[in-house]
Design a protein around this motif. Structure first.
Motif, short mmCIF file in Angstrom:
data_model
loop_
_atom_site.label_atom_id
_atom_site.label_comp_id
_atom_site.label_asym_id
_atom_site.label_seq_id
_atom_site.Cartn_x
_atom_site.Cartn_y
_atom_site.Cartn_z
N PRO A 48 2.15 -11.45 -10.84
CA PRO A 48 2.41 -10.13 -11.48
C PRO A 48 1.23 -9.15 -11.36
CG PRO A 48 3.10 -11.92 -12.91
CD PRO A 48 2.38 -12.58 -11.77
N SER A 49 -0.02 -9.69 -11.26
CA SER A 49 -1.20 -8.82 -11.20
C SER A 49 -1.37 -8.14 -9.85
CB SER A 49 -2.46 -9.65 -11.50
OG SER A 49 -2.42 -10.18 -12.79
N VAL A 50 -0.74 -8.68 -8.81
CA VAL A 50 -0.94 -8.16 -7.46
C VAL A 50 -0.48 -6.71 -7.36
CG1 VAL A 50 -0.26 -8.37 -5.04
CG2 VAL A 50 -0.88 -10.41 -6.35
N ALA A 51 0.64 -6.39 -7.98
CA ALA A 51 1.17 -5.02 -7.92
C ALA A 51 0.15 -4.02 -8.48
CB ALA A 51 2.48 -4.92 -8.69
N LYS A 52 -0.51 -4.43 -9.58
CA LYS A 52 -1.51 -3.54 -10.19
C LYS A 52 -2.73 -3.38 -9.29
CE LYS A 52 -3.31 -0.97 -13.35
NZ LYS A 52 -2.80 0.40 -13.55
N ILE A 53 -3.17 -4.49 -8.69
CA ILE A 53 -4.34 -4.42 -7.79
C ILE A 53 -4.03 -3.53 -6.58
CG2 ILE A 53 -5.96 -5.73 -6.36
CD1 ILE A 53 -5.45 -8.15 -8.17
N ASN A 54 -2.81 -3.70 -6.05
CA ASN A 54 -2.40 -2.86 -4.91
C ASN A 54 -2.42 -1.38 -5.29
OD1 ASN A 54 -2.03 -5.11 -3.36
ND2 ASN A 54 0.20 -5.12 -3.50
N SER A 55 -1.93 -1.10 -6.49
CA SER A 55 -1.89 0.28 -6.98
C SER A 55 -3.30 0.85 -7.15
CB SER A 55 -1.15 0.33 -8.31
OG SER A 55 -1.25 1.60 -8.90
N VAL A 56 -4.19 0.03 -7.71
CA VAL A 56 -5.59 0.46 -7.90
C VAL A 56 -6.27 0.70 -6.56
CG1 VAL A 56 -7.88 -0.29 -8.68
CG2 VAL A 56 -5.89 -0.61 -10.17
N MET A 57 -5.99 -0.18 -5.59
CA MET A 57 -6.60 -0.04 -4.27
C MET A 57 -6.21 1.30 -3.64
SD MET A 57 -6.48 -2.63 -1.00
CE MET A 57 -4.92 -2.04 -0.36
N CYS A 58 -4.96 1.71 -3.80
CA CYS A 58 -4.51 3.01 -3.28
C CYS A 58 -5.25 4.15 -3.97
CB CYS A 58 -3.00 3.17 -3.50
SG CYS A 58 -2.01 2.08 -2.47
N GLU A 59 -5.46 4.01 -5.30
CA GLU A 59 -6.18 5.04 -6.05
C GLU A 59 -7.65 5.11 -5.62
OE1 GLU A 59 -4.93 7.29 -8.18
OE2 GLU A 59 -3.01 6.46 -7.56
N VAL A 60 -8.22 3.94 -5.32
CA VAL A 60 -9.62 3.90 -4.86
C VAL A 60 -9.76 4.62 -3.52
CG1 VAL A 60 -11.47 2.37 -4.04
CG2 VAL A 60 -10.23 1.81 -6.14
N ASN A 61 -8.78 4.42 -2.66
CA ASN A 61 -8.81 5.08 -1.35
C ASN A 61 -8.75 6.61 -1.51
OD1 ASN A 61 -9.02 4.58 1.48
ND2 ASN A 61 -6.94 5.34 1.70
N LYS A 62 -7.92 7.07 -2.45
CA LYS A 62 -7.86 8.51 -2.73
C LYS A 62 -9.20 9.00 -3.30
CE LYS A 62 -2.90 8.68 -3.83
NZ LYS A 62 -1.93 8.84 -4.94
N ALA A 63 -9.77 8.16 -4.19
CA ALA A 63 -11.05 8.53 -4.81
C ALA A 63 -12.16 8.63 -3.75
CB ALA A 63 -11.44 7.49 -5.86
N ARG A 64 -12.06 7.79 -2.73
CA ARG A 64 -13.05 7.82 -1.64
C ARG A 64 -13.02 9.19 -0.95
NH1 ARG A 64 -11.58 3.47 0.47
NH2 ARG A 64 -13.18 2.05 -0.26
N GLY A 65 -11.81 9.67 -0.68
CA GLY A 65 -11.66 10.98 -0.07
C GLY A 65 -12.17 12.09 -0.98
N THR A 66 -11.89 11.97 -2.28
CA THR A 66 -12.36 12.95 -3.25
C THR A 66 -13.89 12.96 -3.31
OG1 THR A 66 -10.37 12.60 -4.58
CG2 THR A 66 -12.23 13.67 -5.67
N LEU A 67 -14.48 11.76 -3.29
CA LEU A 67 -15.94 11.65 -3.34
C LEU A 67 -16.59 12.34 -2.14
CD1 LEU A 67 -18.61 10.54 -4.41
CD2 LEU A 67 -18.09 8.36 -3.28
N ILE A 68 -16.04 12.09 -0.96
CA ILE A 68 -16.57 12.72 0.25
C ILE A 68 -16.50 14.24 0.13
CG2 ILE A 68 -16.10 13.11 2.71
CD1 ILE A 68 -15.29 10.13 2.86
N ALA A 69 -15.37 14.73 -0.35
CA ALA A 69 -15.20 16.18 -0.51
C ALA A 69 -16.19 16.74 -1.54
CB ALA A 69 -13.76 16.49 -0.94
N LEU A 70 -16.45 15.97 -2.60
CA LEU A 70 -17.41 16.40 -3.63
C LEU A 70 -18.83 16.44 -3.07
CD1 LEU A 70 -16.22 14.56 -6.86
CD2 LEU A 70 -16.56 17.02 -6.61
N LEU A 71 -19.23 15.38 -2.38
CA LEU A 71 -20.58 15.31 -1.81
C LEU A 71 -20.83 16.47 -0.85
CD1 LEU A 71 -20.93 11.47 -1.09
CD2 LEU A 71 -22.25 12.79 -2.76
#
Length: 447
Positions: A181-204
């Motif tokens: 059951p936890s895998v779905a949540k980890i997958n979801s978080v991983m997608c959010e982290v990938n978006k955050a990576r793009g946001t971080l680059i744009a911020l820097l």
């Protein structure tokens, strides 16, 4: 005049000077541009102090007039320093290069994290060129320029590192959600982290005005809390998967601290950096060897021992840690060139000495090349001793001498002699290397 009997106007001027002095280091170290908030704040404070100074009543007394004049001059000097820091040609150069990096990120990276195509070789080459050009920006030892160059490099290198890490070390492929059951949540978080990576680059890179570092930090911390709350006991594969995503989040959080870290440390001042100190130690010994060679009555006795030690110095430079700092890389590159140039000088001197011992008939063209090599050896000795700028008469003279030798080589006709062709080619390369070394010595670059 004792403090208790000091004229009120003098006391007021001293209070103003103390306030001006309290922001002096901020002004000297100001590394931004004239449209920055901090620039406007410092300008406002100094201008206010000038008005305060002007409002002090001198009552026509000479000592008070002189004190007011001195206070005004000191404040005006700081205002001028602030303006010069923000508008220095090399500060503008840094900003121009940074804007090129911003354009690259806007064009190639933001679309990538929005679901576009993969990162291209064009971007990687472009960002590497930007970093190289930034390391070549001259600071003249000026604190504000060193800070500006360091801050800009830090951000761009962070972006480069984030992208490289993402491309070569992707997290494990999302596991099947049926596994736990936890895998779905980890997958979801991983997608959010990938978006955050793009946001971080744009911020820097300053290409995202709708997001703040503080908000992104809260988002990432929230994702971390979500992962920590998952129960994955007894499932090693799932636990490792979560660990990879957690490491990714921690890495992004470290990059978010870059701006604050750059302002609160003196990392921009590499004078006390361990790697730079190693490089300086090597250069000091290289200069000692150079002086011994240039001043020796019979330098040929030193050729073998000098070359052996110089090769050892190259080995020491190879061991210097670059600490992912392009300025340290550039400092090492220049040091290697310095040492290698001296080795080349010794090699040529040795070859010329040996040639004197073997008098034999040789092709006129080959002899002409050797004559040029003899001239180059003398000029190279002068270049090794040169310590000036490109505006110096001696620089212009040496440049002209080297150009003449290149023209002399161009006039040599090998007449089909392969040996002569090879010798002329080597001589041309040597002359060009000496010219490049003269440029390097005179370009006033500082780490």
């Amino acid at each position: 005049m004792e403090m208790g009997n000091q004229h009120p106007s003098i006391s007021r001027l001293q209070e103003i000077q103390k306030e001006v002095k309290s922001i002096e280091q901020q002004v000297i170290g100001f590394s931004g541009l004239s449209d920055d908030k901090n620039y406007k704040k410092l300008e406002r404070v100094l201008t206010k102090q000038l008005f305060e100074i002007d409002s002090v009543d001198t009552e026509g007394k000479g000592d008070i007039q002189q004190a007011r004049k001195r206070a005004a001059q000191e404040t005006e000097h700081l205002l001028k320093e602030l303006e010069q820091n923000a508008n220095h040609p090399h500060r503008i150069e840094i900003q121009t290069i940074f804007k090129e990096a911003q354009s690259l990120v806007k064009e190639k990276i933001v679309p990538f994290y929005s679901g576009g195509n993969c990162v291209t070789d064009e971007f990687e080459e472009g960002i590497q060129d930007v970093i190289l050009r930034l390391t070549h920006v001259k600071t003249g030892g000026k604190i504000s320029l060193r800070k500006a160059r360091y801050h800009t490099l830090t951000k761009i290198c962070a972006v480069q590192e984030i992208i490289e890490d993402c491309m070569k070390k992707q997290p494990s492929l999302p596991l099947s959600e049926d596994a736990h059951p936890s895998v779905a949540k980890i997958n979801s978080v991983m997608c959010e982290v990938n978006k955050a990576r793009g946001t971080l680059i744009a911020l820097l890179m300053g290409v995202n005005s709708n997001e703040t570092c503080k908000h992104l930090s809260c988002v990432l911390s929230g994702l971390m809390a979500d992962l920590d709350a998952l129960d994955v006991c007894g499932h090693t594969e799932i636990r490792n998967y979560r660990k990879e995503v957690v490491e990714d989040i921690n890495q992004l959080l470290r990059y978010l601290d870059l701006e604050e870290e750059a302002d609160t440390t003196h990392a921009f001042d590499l004078g006390q950096n361990h790697s730079i100190l190693k490089i300086e130690k090597v250069l000091k010994r290289m200069r000692e060897i150079k002086n011994e060679l240039l001043q020796a009555q019979n330098p040929s006795e030193l050729y073998l021992s000098s070359k052996t030690e110089l090769q050892g110095l190259i080995g020491q430079l190879d061991e210097v840690s670059l600490e992912k700092n392009p300025c340290i890389r550039e400092a090492r590159r220049r040091a290697v060139i310095e040492v290698q140039t001296l080795i080349t000088y010794v090699d040529l001197k040795e070859a010329l000495e040996k040639r004197k011992l073997f008098v034999c008939e040789e092709h006129p063209s080959h002899k002409a090349v050797w004559n040029v090599l003899g001239n180059l050896s003398e000029i190279q000795g002068e270049v090794l001793s040169f310590d000036g700028s490109r505006n110096d008469k001696n620089y212009i003279r040496l440049e002209e001498l080297l150009t003449k030798q290149l023209l002399a080589l161009d006039a040599v006709d090998p007449q089909g002699e392969e040996k002569c062709k090879a010798a002329r080619k080597q001589a041309v390369k040597l002359a060009q290397n000496i010219l490049s070394y003269l440029d390097l010595k005179s370009d006033e670059w500082e780490y």
